[in-house]
Design a protein around this motif. Sequence first.
Motif, PDB file in Angstrom:
ATOM      1  N   LEU A 169      62.921  77.577  80.992  1.00  0.00           N
ATOM      2  CA  LEU A 169      62.313  76.832  82.100  1.00  0.00           C
ATOM      3  C   LEU A 169      61.903  77.754  83.250  1.00  0.00           C
ATOM      4  N   ILE A 170      62.682  78.799  83.490  1.00  0.00           N
ATOM      5  CA  ILE A 170      62.304  79.777  84.522  1.00  0.00           C
ATOM      6  C   ILE A 170      61.030  80.498  84.098  1.00  0.00           C
ATOM      7  N   LYS A 171      60.969  80.899  82.836  1.00  0.00           N
ATOM      8  CA  LYS A 171      59.791  81.607  82.321  1.00  0.00           C
ATOM      9  C   LYS A 171      58.531  80.740  82.402  1.00  0.00           C
ATOM     10  N   LYS A 172      58.693  79.434  82.179  1.00  0.00           N
ATOM     11  CA  LYS A 172      57.574  78.497  82.214  1.00  0.00           C
ATOM     12  C   LYS A 172      56.978  78.349  83.627  1.00  0.00           C
ATOM     13  N   LYS A 173      57.808  78.583  84.635  1.00  0.00           N
ATOM     14  CA  LYS A 173      57.397  78.493  86.043  1.00  0.00           C
ATOM     15  C   LYS A 173      56.840  77.118  86.420  1.00  0.00           C
ATOM     16  N   GLY A 174      57.476  76.081  85.879  1.00  0.00           N
ATOM     17  CA  GLY A 174      57.101  74.708  86.204  1.00  0.00           C
ATOM     18  C   GLY A 174      57.927  74.176  87.362  1.00  0.00           C
ATOM     19  N   GLN A 175      58.211  72.880  87.308  1.00  0.00           N
ATOM     20  CA  GLN A 175      58.920  72.229  88.407  1.00  0.00           C
ATOM     21  C   GLN A 175      60.371  72.696  88.510  1.00  0.00           C
ATOM     22  N   TYR A 176      61.047  72.923  87.381  1.00  0.00           N
ATOM     23  CA  TYR A 176      62.418  73.446  87.415  1.00  0.00           C
ATOM     24  C   TYR A 176      62.440  74.795  88.140  1.00  0.00           C
ATOM     25  N   TYR A 177      61.532  75.654  87.784  1.00  0.00           N
ATOM     26  CA  TYR A 177      61.417  76.970  88.434  1.00  0.00           C
ATOM     27  C   TYR A 177      61.222  76.808  89.936  1.00  0.00           C
ATOM     28  N   GLN A 178      60.331  75.902  90.306  1.00  0.00           N
ATOM     29  CA  GLN A 178      60.053  75.683  91.728  1.00  0.00           C
ATOM     30  C   GLN A 178      61.279  75.152  92.462  1.00  0.00           C
ATOM     31  N   LEU A 179      62.027  74.245  91.821  1.00  0.00           N
ATOM     32  CA  LEU A 179      63.251  73.744  92.428  1.00  0.00           C
ATOM     33  C   LEU A 179      64.301  74.842  92.526  1.00  0.00           C
ATOM     34  N   TYR A 180      64.437  75.633  91.462  1.00  0.00           N
ATOM     35  CA  TYR A 180      65.454  76.677  91.410  1.00  0.00           C
ATOM     36  C   TYR A 180      65.195  77.772  92.444  1.00  0.00           C
ATOM     37  N   THR A 181      63.941  78.122  92.619  1.00  0.00           N
ATOM     38  CA  THR A 181      63.602  79.198  93.547  1.00  0.00           C
ATOM     39  C   THR A 181      63.345  78.706  94.966  1.00  0.00           C
ATOM     40  N   GLY A 182      63.339  77.396  95.145  1.00  0.00           N
ATOM     41  CA  GLY A 182      63.091  76.846  96.476  1.00  0.00           C
ATOM     42  C   GLY A 182      61.636  76.740  96.832  1.00  0.00           C
ATOM     43  N   ASP A 183      60.750  76.880  95.839  1.00  0.00           N
ATOM     44  CA  ASP A 183      59.318  76.817  96.091  1.00  0.00           C
ATOM     45  C   ASP A 183      58.769  75.389  96.117  1.00  0.00           C
ATOM     46  N   LEU A 184      59.637  74.397  95.908  1.00  0.00           N
ATOM     47  CA  LEU A 184      59.168  73.009  95.837  1.00  0.00           C
ATOM     48  C   LEU A 184      59.903  72.183  96.880  1.00  0.00           C
ATOM     49  N   GLU A 185      59.162  71.426  97.643  1.00  0.00           N
ATOM     50  CA  GLU A 185      59.773  70.535  98.604  1.00  0.00           C
ATOM     51  C   GLU A 185      59.981  69.177  97.954  1.00  0.00           C
ATOM     52  N   LEU A 186      61.175  68.635  98.126  1.00  0.00           N
ATOM     53  CA  LEU A 186      61.489  67.329  97.553  1.00  0.00           C
ATOM     54  C   LEU A 186      60.936  66.227  98.427  1.00  0.00           C
ATOM     55  N   GLU A 187      60.511  65.148  97.783  1.00  0.00           N
ATOM     56  CA  GLU A 187      59.973  63.999  98.524  1.00  0.00           C
ATOM     57  C   GLU A 187      61.096  63.168  99.079  1.00  0.00           C
TER      58      GLU A 187
END
Length: 82
Positions: A64-82
């Motif tokens: 999932l980290i390699k895929k760089k999808g939503q899990y990656y964004q959540l894990y790295t803090g690159d995604l803001e939760l609604e």
Amino acid sequence: MVMDEATSSIDTRTGAIVQRGMDRLMDGRTVFVIAHRLSTVQNAKAIIVLDHGRIIERGDHKRLIKKKGQYYQLYTGDLELE
């Protein structure tokens, strides 16, 4: 076994102690974990990412980290939760 992991309010050192205990408890069992800290599930054989009840990603942590999808964004803090 179903676990609602609620370690979001504990410090890092205590979290590591809790994580080791959870790893031992989950070893050899099928466990569903509702995680607030993604580090809790990074050793899981299968991680399922849900969005509004829909499965949007599935795999282990490395994949999932390699895929760089939503899990990656959540894990790295690159995604803001609604």
